[in-house]
Motif scaffolding. Structure first.
Motif, PDB file in Angstrom:
ATOM      1  N   UNK A   1       0.899  -1.267   0.136  1.00  0.00           N
ATOM      2  CA  UNK A   1       0.173  -0.128   0.058  1.00  0.00           C
ATOM      3  C   UNK A   1       0.987   1.137  -0.115  1.00  0.00           C
ATOM      4  N   UNK A   2       1.891   1.317   0.890  1.00  0.00           N
ATOM      5  CA  UNK A   2       2.875   2.589   0.973  1.00  0.00           C
ATOM      6  C   UNK A   2       3.644   2.687  -0.533  1.00  0.00           C
ATOM      7  N   UNK A   3       4.056   1.695  -1.064  1.00  0.00           N
ATOM      8  CA  UNK A   3       4.596   1.711  -2.520  1.00  0.00           C
ATOM      9  C   UNK A   3       3.737   2.239  -3.383  1.00  0.00           C
ATOM     10  N   UNK A   4       2.619   1.860  -3.323  1.00  0.00           N
ATOM     11  CA  UNK A   4       1.343   2.118  -4.569  1.00  0.00           C
ATOM     12  C   UNK A   4       1.274   3.651  -4.281  1.00  0.00           C
ATOM     13  N   UNK A   5       1.287   4.067  -2.899  1.00  0.00           N
ATOM     14  CA  UNK A   5       0.880   5.376  -2.623  1.00  0.00           C
ATOM     15  C   UNK A   5       1.956   6.257  -3.214  1.00  0.00           C
ATOM     16  N   UNK A   6       3.167   5.862  -2.879  1.00  0.00           N
ATOM     17  CA  UNK A   6       4.356   6.734  -3.458  1.00  0.00           C
ATOM     18  C   UNK A   6       4.374   6.826  -4.889  1.00  0.00           C
ATOM     19  N   UNK A   7       4.192   5.702  -5.366  1.00  0.00           N
ATOM     20  CA  UNK A   7       4.021   5.601  -7.101  1.00  0.00           C
ATOM     21  C   UNK A   7       3.258   6.780  -7.468  1.00  0.00           C
ATOM     22  N   UNK A   8       2.164   6.888  -6.731  1.00  0.00           N
ATOM     23  CA  UNK A   8       1.091   7.953  -7.370  1.00  0.00           C
ATOM     24  C   UNK A   8       1.801   9.477  -7.187  1.00  0.00           C
ATOM     25  N   UNK A   9       2.455   9.634  -6.140  1.00  0.00           N
ATOM     26  CA  UNK A   9       3.393  10.924  -5.851  1.00  0.00           C
ATOM     27  C   UNK A   9       4.234  11.058  -7.237  1.00  0.00           C
TER      28      UNK A   9
END
Length: 300
Positions: free
Chosen positions: A261-269
């Protein structure tokens, strides 16, 4: 004249493979621009290319910090610029690769960092420890709403830095950012991306692979070397989630899910940040002849 090529883009898009292909084709060296790959021993969790898979290509700015040391954009800027200029002087192509947004801008743009004040910084760091990142993020939203929109509410270190800069300069944090112009050294900036569903699947597979290949043992080993005391290393995505699991806050399965979840959120940024840069040549990482497209982009 030799010009650098930067391969950037979101996590798990395939940057490392393309950068190796380019360096091999042009006889160049890799210059890492991933903040966490600077740390010795942080290998599995950062998807660092193993030494025996680097095709004999020299890698710079990898394994240059101990996990107890603080990674700073200013240190990286000075060291990586020296690496790039040394390679250019030798007639070798620097292939810059990674996805750390501020590091990329610090390397390729004219960015002079506002001074730091240990007393002011210490006060905000104490507040971070006492109140947590969410409370400090709320405070940042009051004094600099734009900075708060652009900084994750879990990124305590950047929140502290933004509050410090606002207090010291009396200006918004963004005022200290560089103006985007011609990239330093005439660098060609190539960004990889993929269909969102495909990229999410790659992130899930990468996360699953990390945990099956001994990531938890890697974190345990780093804890014995002082990882917990590190200001930046211990907060890296994946590492912080496993540390919390080892502390009993949740189980390893949940640590894996939170890492995804944290990686996916970082990818959006990352996507949002890179899309604002008009200099970027975007390539679909799943397209055939990716290397050929990248080399043609570099040729102008």
């Amino acid at each position: 004249m030799v010009n650098p090529i930067a391969v950037i883009g979101p996590t798990a898009s395939g940057k490392s493979d393309l950068a190796l292909d380019i360096a091999e084709a042009l006889g160049g060296d890799i210059v890492n621009i991933d903040a966490m790959q600077q740390y010795t021993g942080m290998d599995i969790g950062t998807a660092k290319v193993p030494a025996d898979e680097r095709r004999g290509i020299v890698h710079h700015q990898i394994d240059v910090l101990d996990v107890t040391e603080t990674a700073t954009v200013a240190r990286y800027q000075q060291a990586a610029r020296a690496d790039v200029e040394s390679l250019l002087a030798q007639g070798r192509t620097p292939v810059v690769v990674g996805g750390s947004m501020m590091y990329i801008q610090a390397l390729l743009d004219d960015w002079k960092f506002p001074a730091t004040d240990p007393e002011v910084r210490g006060r905000y760091e104490a507040d971070l420890e006492r109140l947590g990142s969410l409370a400090l993020h709320d405070r940042l939203g009051e004094v600099d709403p734009e900075a708060a929109r652009n900084i994750l509410d879990t990124d305590g270190r950047r929140i502290v830095r933004a509050l410090e800069v606002v207090e010291l300069t009396g200006q918004p944090f963004a005022a200290s950012a560089p103006t985007i112009g011609e990239p330093r050294w005439g660098t060609t900036i190539i960004a990889l991306d993929r269909d969102t569903a495909e990229l999410d699947n790659r992130i899930a597979l990468r996360t699953e692979r990390m945990f099956s290949q001994g990531f938890v043992d890697e974190v345990r080993a780093l804890l014995s070397r002082g990882l917990r005391e590190g200001v930046t290393a211990a907060r890296a995505i994946g590492y912080s989630q496993v540390i919390a699991a080892l502390d009993g806050d949740h189980d390893i399965a949940q640590a894996q899910e939170l890492t995804f979840i944290g990686t996916r959120r970082y990818v959006r940024r990352q996507r949002s940040w890179f899309r604002r840069d008009p200099r970027v040549h975007w390539l679909d990482a799943s397209t055939p002849d990716l290397l050929g497209q990248a080399l043609r982009a570099a040729d102008g």
